[in-house]
Every structure is written in structure tokens, then in C-alpha cells.
Scaffold this motif. Structure first.
Motif, PDB file in Angstrom:
ATOM      1  N   VAL A  23       0.835  -1.200   0.000  1.00 22.90           N
ATOM      2  CA  VAL A  23       0.000   0.000   0.000  1.00 22.90           C
ATOM      3  C   VAL A  23       0.875   1.258   0.000  1.00 22.90           C
ATOM      4  O   VAL A  23       0.671   2.179  -0.790  1.00 22.90           O
ATOM      5  N   TRP A  24       1.895   1.293   0.867  1.00 19.59           N
ATOM      6  CA  TRP A  24       2.749   2.482   0.971  1.00 19.59           C
ATOM      7  C   TRP A  24       3.516   2.748  -0.311  1.00 19.59           C
ATOM      8  O   TRP A  24       3.727   3.890  -0.696  1.00 19.59           O
TER       9      TRP A  24
ATOM     10  N   ARG B 233       2.667   1.820  -3.255  1.00 15.46           N
ATOM     11  CA  ARG B 233       1.765   1.797  -4.414  1.00 15.46           C
ATOM     12  C   ARG B 233       2.130   0.671  -5.357  1.00 15.46           C
ATOM     13  O   ARG B 233       2.306   0.857  -6.555  1.00 15.46           O
TER      14      ARG B 233
ATOM     15  N   LEU C  77      11.577   0.571   5.532  1.00 17.11           N
ATOM     16  CA  LEU C  77      10.836   1.823   5.751  1.00 17.11           C
ATOM     17  C   LEU C  77      11.580   3.008   5.163  1.00 17.11           C
ATOM     18  O   LEU C  77      10.996   3.868   4.505  1.00 17.11           O
TER      19      LEU C  77
ATOM     20  N   THR D 242      11.367   3.051   1.503  1.00 18.45           N
ATOM     21  CA  THR D 242      10.017   3.406   1.073  1.00 18.45           C
ATOM     22  C   THR D 242       9.810   4.910   1.163  1.00 18.45           C
ATOM     23  O   THR D 242       9.192   5.521   0.296  1.00 18.45           O
TER      24      THR D 242
ATOM     25  N   ARG E 285      -5.260   1.541   7.838  1.00 14.71           N
ATOM     26  CA  ARG E 285      -4.680   2.885   7.718  1.00 14.71           C
ATOM     27  C   ARG E 285      -5.363   3.940   8.596  1.00 14.71           C
ATOM     28  O   ARG E 285      -4.676   4.660   9.342  1.00 14.71           O
TER      29      ARG E 285
ATOM     30  N   SER F 273      -4.371   4.006  12.404  1.00  7.55           N
ATOM     31  CA  SER F 273      -2.960   3.914  12.783  1.00  7.55           C
ATOM     32  C   SER F 273      -2.260   5.257  12.715  1.00  7.55           C
ATOM     33  O   SER F 273      -2.528   6.061  11.831  1.00  7.55           O
ATOM     34  N   ARG F 274      -1.338   5.467  13.656  1.00  8.76           N
ATOM     35  CA  ARG F 274      -0.515   6.678  13.655  1.00  8.76           C
ATOM     36  C   ARG F 274       0.939   6.406  13.290  1.00  8.76           C
ATOM     37  O   ARG F 274       1.686   7.324  12.970  1.00  8.76           O
ATOM     38  N   THR F 275       1.376   5.158  13.395  1.00 10.27           N
ATOM     39  CA  THR F 275       2.753   4.822  13.010  1.00 10.27           C
ATOM     40  C   THR F 275       2.727   3.576  12.124  1.00 10.27           C
ATOM     41  O   THR F 275       1.748   2.827  12.116  1.00 10.27           O
ATOM     42  N   PRO F 276       3.803   3.356  11.381  1.00  8.90           N
ATOM     43  CA  PRO F 276       3.859   2.185  10.493  1.00  8.90           C
ATOM     44  C   PRO F 276       3.694   0.870  11.261  1.00  8.90           C
ATOM     45  O   PRO F 276       3.034  -0.049  10.779  1.00  8.90           O
ATOM     46  N   GLU F 277       4.288   0.809  12.453  1.00  6.52           N
ATOM     47  CA  GLU F 277       4.231  -0.437  13.220  1.00  6.52           C
ATOM     48  C   GLU F 277       2.798  -0.754  13.634  1.00  6.52           C
ATOM     49  O   GLU F 277       2.340  -1.886  13.520  1.00  6.52           O
TER      50      GLU F 277
ATOM     51  N   MET G 269       0.164   0.200  12.139  1.00  5.22           N
ATOM     52  CA  MET G 269      -0.602  -0.176  10.953  1.00  5.22           C
ATOM     53  C   MET G 269      -0.389  -1.644  10.606  1.00  5.22           C
ATOM     54  O   MET G 269      -1.329  -2.349  10.252  1.00  5.22           O
TER      55      MET G 269
END
Lengths: 240, 270
Positions: B28-29, B31, B149, B152, B204, B207-211, B213
Motif C-alpha cells: 500500500v505504501w 503503491r 521503511l 520506502t 490505515r 494507525s498513527r505509526t507504520p508499526e 498499521m
């Protein structure tokens, strides 16, 4: 000894050289401004120095254990990626909260820690990028038009903060910028790019050089701003 | 306990949901939604080859997915846009796979089982493969998490931090190939991409952080797997598609949550 030294660098894309014969030493304690018109290869030179763009020829030697901080020109954060400022600062390494706050303070963004990256304005984002770059106490800090998105007062303040950071970390700073006058006030050395390093030296010396003036269309002797072409190389115009 | 086919199906669904969660987030991040689809389509060729050579379907799918992932990574950035490359390779591999299957006379192949999965027929050996693959994917993701990360976020930032974005992309595509090979039995070629994307997309807004999410995606994927399995048992519907329907409903709920929150807080413009 130089932190990083480039010898006879050629940088280019698809066989077309953008910069040739680049020789550059960067030493601890200096603030080096890279100036040049659009497309003169300032960003490419920075990317080569951090290792993101391999040079077509020539070599770069880094002091062993060199810690580099980098502030890119543009950083698009996709809205699909949730990321708080504090989390972003800790990529790749975790740090205690006081250290994060200290870096944010130094970069002039004290209150942004809990914000989402995608909600920051351009100027706030640049400060967060700067905070992240100084968090690892770099020996060499490279900034690519880091003052974009700031208003005039903001830019002045930004350069003052850079000088303070330079003193606090005892590092070298390389900055690509278009704010000619302001960057010349902060820099200890200036190098002008156009196909190669056409002139370099202390800001006062360079400001008086014909190459510099024609490159930026300042009071050039003919009265016309320079448009294109090759400029004379002055290998001897280094700072004394 | 493993003698009950429903228990085995539930464990298989959970395994796939866990492996899909971190991978789906990166898809998702970055694309790369189409990438999951393409790898899964190419897996059909793997099915055909392994049936022809009477080897395990898992091995055939894994090899073809890995090859596909490697080729796309190597060829990307050399004059073809990523989506063009993926389109060419995925559909060629799918077409060759379908043609190859038609040559396999004598063997009656239930193509539907590979297109839509057959979670209720998961055996103990399948479970071992699924959980082995899941463990491998999770270890790989945990190990490369920071580097992935950074790549990305911005390739140049990654370079400055001593991370090679190209290498991280390879890690990601390899993990994806593994995940496809593991999931083909559970949801089938056509629906693998949905298990990657739906839980991550649903996570998404929460969530506030990648972890966070990634963890939320794992939770949502697991809930979708279990509730889909249960629903298909009650309503007697095909299981794989029912699981995906459950994930889609969770996505709709999470979107609704986001819409409500946005209208209640009126986030300032930026």
C-alpha cells in the motif's frame, strides 16, 4: 585531513556529462555553499557525495567512520503511510525522547514531535528533516535547498540555526541554495558549479569574481546576464 | 485437534493473514498493489509446471513467483514503466500456465481450486508449509523493517543512511513471492492480492505509526479469515471469496470510521 575528498569526478546521465573534473575537499568546521544555476548539477553532486549516484569516473574518499546527515530537496510522504514526527526521527535508530526533543529544538521545530508528517507545512517539514539529519551527530551535514518553503525571516533564522548546529556538532556543512545573499553570509566557503567547479573561495573573494557575477547575471561587464557556455576555470582561486 | 478440517482451515487462514499484514502495508505504501496481483497470476504457470512434473504445487509456485519477482526487479528502471513490465510478465505467465495445463491430458485438474483456493482441504503438511512460510516472511520483515521503511520513504535518505534501496526492494519482492506460494492453497490465485491490500488499507485510518498499521492489518486480516470461514460454513458459500468479502466489509467499516472522524474534528487545511 578532509572528511570527504572528490578527485576528478565526472557525473552524468546516459553518457552525457553534467559535471566534469570536479575536485572538492570538505573539511571539518566549514560551511560550504554550492551555488549554480538550475540544472548545473548541484543536487547530483550532493547525491554522489552521499553515495546515491555513482560517478561515471573519478573517486571519492571518505574518512573512515564518517557519519553523514542528509536533507533532501523534496520528500514526498505518501498519505497512505502513517508516520509521526517522533517515529520518523528514529529511522533507522531508536533514541531517547530527550534526544529527539533536543534535535527538534536545535532545528527550530520544538512543538512538532507528535504531529503526522503528512500534515506538516513545507517549512515545518524541512525543519523536521534537519532535526533528523542532526540526530546522529553527523560529521558531515548535506542540505539540498533546505530553506525552500520558508519566508525571508524564516530563511535568515534557518541559517543562524545552521551556524549554531555547526558549532555545536563541530561538523562540516554543505549547503545547496538559491538564496545567494543569505547563504553568502553564513558560508565560510563558496563553490560555483557550471559544468565543473568554475570558481571557489571565501564568500568575499568569490563575490568579486567575474565568473560568479556572470553565472548569476550580477552586474556582468557586458551588462547581459550569462546564458550558457563554458566559463574559465580558476584552479588557483582557492581560499588562502 | 488438527484432525478437524475447520481447525486446520482456521489455522491456515490465520497464517496467511499474519504474513500478509506487513507485506500488504508495504504494498500500500509503495503503491505496488498491482505487483501482488502480477506475482499471483504468474503463479498459475507454477501450478501447471508442478503438475506436469508431479512435484509439489508449493515448490512450483514458489520458483515461478521468485523468478517473476527477480526479473521484474532487474528489468525495472530500464526503459519500461513498472506497470507495463508487470502487465507483460503476469499475463504472459498466466496465459502460458493455462495453455500448459490444457496439455496435461489424463490428469483431471480442478482449476477452480487454484484460482479460488480450497482452504477446507488444507492438510497437516499444507499447514506446516503455510506456517513455515509465514514464519519466514515475518522474520524477514522484522529483520529488514527499518531499512525497508527508509527505502520506502525516500531512496536518497536510505543511501545516506547506508541502506541500498534496490536490495530492500529485492527483499520485499522475495517475501512477496513466498507469501503468494503460501497463500495459493488458501485463497487462490485471483484473490491473493485482496488478502494483501484489504487488511492494510482498512488498518490505515486506525494507525498513527507504520508499526501500529502492520499490527492492525494483522488483526483485521485474522478477524476476516475467521469470520469469513464461519460465515461460509453457515451460509454454505465458497470459503476463499467469503473471507475476502469479510475483509471488504471491515474495510468499509474503517472507511466509515475515518469519514465520521473527519467530519467531527474538521482537520485544518494545510
Amino acid at each position: 585531513m578532509a572528511l570527504i575528498a572528490a578527485r576528478n569526478l565526472t557525473i552524468g546521465f546516459a553518457g552525457q556529462p553534467l559535471l566534469e573534473q570536479v575536485n572538492l575537499d570538505i573539511r571539518r568546521g566549514e560551511i560550504l555553499a554550492l551555488l549554480g544555476p538550475n540544472g548545473s548539477g548541484k543536487t547530483s553532486l550532493l547525491r554522489t557525495l552521499i553515495g546515491a549516484l555513482p560517478p561515471s569516473s573519478g573517486c571519492i574518499s571518505r574518512q573512515s567512520g564518517l557519519v553523514t546527515g542528509y536533507v533532501p530537496q523534496r520528500l514526498h510522504i505518501d498519505e497512505t503511510l502513517p508516520m509521526t514526527v517522533n517515529r520518523f526521527l528514529q529511522l533507522p535508530n531508536r533514541h531517547p525522547r530527550e534526544k529527539l526533543q533536543q534535535a527538534l529544538d536545535q532545528a527550530g521545530a520544538p512543538a512538532l514531535g507528535a504531529r503526522q508528517l503528512s500534515t506538516l507545512s513545507g517549512g515545518q517539514f524541512q525543519r523536521v528533516l534537519l532535526a533528523r539529519a542532526i540526530l546522529e551527530k553527523p560529521d558531515l551535514l548535506l542540505l539540498d535547498e533546505a530553506s525552500q518553503g520558508l519566508d525571508y525571516a524564516g530563511i535568515r533564522q534557518f541559517y543562524r540555526q545552521l551556524e549554531q548546529i555547526q558549532q555545536a556538532l563541530d561538523c562540516a556543512i554543505v549547503i545547496v541554495s538559491h538564496d545567494l545573499n543569505l547563504v553568502m553570509q553564513s558560508a565560510t566557503r563558496v563553490a560555483c558549479l557550471s559544468g565543473t567547479i568554475v570558481c571557489q573561495g571565501s564568500p568575499d573573494t568569490v563575490a568579486g569574481m567575474a565568473e560568479y557575477q556572470s553565472l548569476f547575471g550580477l552586474d556582468s561587464p557586458s551588462g547581459h546576464p550569462a546564458t550558457a557556455g563554458v566559463y574559465p576555470i580558476h584552479p588557483n582561486c582557492r581560499e588562502a | 485437534m488438527l484432525d478437524d478440517f475447520m481447525i486446520r482451515a482456521a489455522l491456515a487462514g490465520l497464517g496467511v493473514a499474519l504474513a500478509a499484514a506487513p507485506l500488504g502495508c508495504f504494498i500500500v505504501w509503495r503503491r505496488m498493489a498491482y505487483f501482488g496481483d502480477a506475482t499471483a497470476h504468474a503463479a498459475m504457470l507454477g501450478v501447471a509446471i508442478s503438475l506436469a512434473m508431479s512435484t509439489s504445487v508449493f515448490a512450483g509456485v514458489l520458483v515461478v513467483s521468485l523468478l517473476m519477482a527477480l526479473l521484474v526487479t532487474l528489468l525495472s528502471g530500464r526503459g519500461y514503466a513498472m506497470d507495463t513490465l508487470l502487465g507483460v510478465m503476469a499475463h504472459s505467465a498466466l496465459a502460458f500456465g493455462l495453455v500448459a495445463v490444457s496439455f496435461l491430458s489424463g490428469i483431471r485438474i480442478d482449476l477452480m481450486a487454484y484460482l479460488f483456493g480450497d482452504i477446507l482441504s488444507v492438510g497437516k503438511a499444507d499447514l506446516a508449509i503455510i506456517w513455515g512460510g509465514t514464519a519466514l516472511v515475518l522474520i524477514l520483515m522484522a529483520w529488514r523493517w527499518s531499512a525497508l521503511l527508509m527505502s520506502t520513504l525516500n531512496p536518497d535518505l536510505a543511501h545516506a543512511g547506508g541502506v541500498s534501496p534496490k536490495r530492500e526492494q529485492l527483499v520485499l519482492t522475495l517475501a512477496l513471492a513466498l507469501m503468494v506460494a503460501v497463500a495459493i492453497k488458501v485463497v487462490g490465485v485471483l484473490l491473493i492480492a485482496s488478502m494483501l491490500i484489504l487488511p492494510a488499507a482498512a488498518a490505515r485510518p486506525l494507525s498513527r505509526t507504520p508499526e501500529v498499521m502492520a499490527v492492525m492489518a494483522a488483526v483485521i486480516g485474522s478477524v476476516a479469515s475467521l469470520s469469513g470461514l464461519r460465515a461460509s460454513y453457515i451460509m454454505d458459500t465458497p470459503t476463499g471469496p467469503t473471507i475476502v468479502c469479510a475483509a471488504a466489509i471491515l474495510f468499509a467499516l474503517s472507511s466509515l470510521f475515518r469519514a465520521l472522524r473527519h467530519t467531527s474534528t474538521e482537520t485544518p487545511a494545510h
